[in-house]
Design an enzyme around this catalytic site. Structure first.
Site, short mmCIF file in Angstrom:
data_model
loop_
_atom_site.label_atom_id
_atom_site.label_comp_id
_atom_site.label_asym_id
_atom_site.label_seq_id
_atom_site.Cartn_x
_atom_site.Cartn_y
_atom_site.Cartn_z
N GLU A 53 0.84 -1.20 0.00
CA GLU A 53 0.00 0.00 0.00
C GLU A 53 0.87 1.26 0.00
O GLU A 53 1.88 1.32 0.70
CB GLU A 53 -0.89 -0.02 1.25
CG GLU A 53 -1.79 1.20 1.40
CD GLU A 53 -2.60 1.17 2.68
OE1 GLU A 53 -3.58 1.91 2.78
OE2 GLU A 53 -2.22 0.40 3.61
N LYS A 120 -9.67 2.98 -2.22
CA LYS A 120 -9.91 2.39 -0.91
C LYS A 120 -11.19 2.93 -0.27
O LYS A 120 -11.35 4.14 -0.12
CB LYS A 120 -8.71 2.65 0.00
CG LYS A 120 -8.76 1.96 1.36
CD LYS A 120 -7.48 2.26 2.14
CE LYS A 120 -7.43 1.57 3.48
NZ LYS A 120 -6.18 1.89 4.21
N CYS A 154 -5.64 -2.89 2.73
CA CYS A 154 -5.38 -2.84 4.16
C CYS A 154 -6.65 -2.95 5.02
O CYS A 154 -7.18 -4.04 5.18
CB CYS A 154 -4.59 -1.58 4.48
SG CYS A 154 -3.57 -1.70 5.98
#
Length: 270
Positions: A53, A120, A154
């Site tokens: 990431e 995200k 994540c």
């Protein structure tokens, strides 16, 4: 049973994860490190390469928009690698669009085109991520050498319903890039395995690692649909790979298929 005509029994794919330390704010250093890691992984025969990431800059607060303006050039470098080696390369980078900045997983295909740009959705509150990034609004499944693959970044990993949604949408593999800290690495290990088992998909997950003071210790992994760990990068800079045999999914789902047997009417969203 979920039927996916794009992924016949017997389809195989060599997937790899790259893990390395990310020098916060030092884009030039990170790009040099990341591109070298990606190229070495491609040279080893990987058809899918997954990076960590925000691998170009890390979490760098108010400097994030400036880092995002360098992302198009970085994508150009990745496109050259992807075309040269016939690989699909995925990783998260800051993206500036419409006056906002997103934490975006860019997927570059074998022709050098951006096959997917997943923003995200779930921003991590302990990092004040929502202060520097806008949330994405749409999950995404992309084509990886004919295999449908879902995206997670994540903190997304903690939302089981997202994994179920990706699998129900046809994903036979979930690609994860992360900066998951050492203090909660046991959660990372458990959640990767859970997402694979409950959805009967392969999970290909790249995490950041670093030195003793960085707070990150890797554990990038490739996990089979039955929870078997096919590859583990340990705690140091490394790339590891595994051959994914997608007939395993068909065999499991012929016996039982939890995603197809859900009863969402009995447990609607809160």
């Amino acid at each position: 049973m979920i039927h996916d005509p794009a992924s016949p029994s017997g389809t195989r794919l060599t997937a790899a994860v790259c893990q390395f330390d990310v020098a916060v704010g030092d884009v030039d250093k990170n790009v040099e490190t990341g591109l070298a890691a990606a190229e070495n992984t491609c040279k080893s025969g990987a058809q899918l390469v997954v990076m960590p990431e925000l691998w170009s800059c890390g979490y760098d607060g108010e400097k994030t928009p400036a880092h995002a303006r360098k992302t198009p050039e970085i994508i150009g470098f990745l496109a050259g690698l992807a075309k040269t080696y016939g690989a699909v390369i995925a990783g998260s980078l800051p993206e500036e669009a419409n006056g906002r900045v997103y934490n975006t997983m860019f997927v570059i295909n074998t022709t050098g085109q951006t096959a997917a740009a997943y923003r995200k959705i779930h921003l991590f509150p302990l990092l004040d991520e929502d202060k520097w990034f806008a949330p994405g609004r749409q999950s995404m499944v992309f084509d990886c050498h004919g295999i449908p693959a879902g995206c997670m970044i994540c903190y997304d990993l903690r939302f089981a319903e997202m994994g179920v949604h990706l699998a129900a949408g046809g994903a036979r593999m979930i690609v994860v890039c992360a900066q998951w800290p050492a203090v909660r690495i046991d959660h990372w290990d458990a959640l990767l395995m859970a997402r694979a088992i409950e959805n009967q998909v392969f999970v290909v997950a790249a995490n950041r690692c670093g030195d003793a003071g960085s707070g990150f210790n890797g554990h990038s992994r490739i996990i089979a649909p039955d929870g078997v760990i096919l590859a583990d990068a340990g705690q140091i800079p490394a790339h590891v790979s595994a051959e994914l045999d997608f007939s395993v999914i068909d065999n499991l789902r012929t016996r039982f298929c939890p995603v197809a047997q859900r009863m969402p009417a009995a447990y609607p969203p809160a």
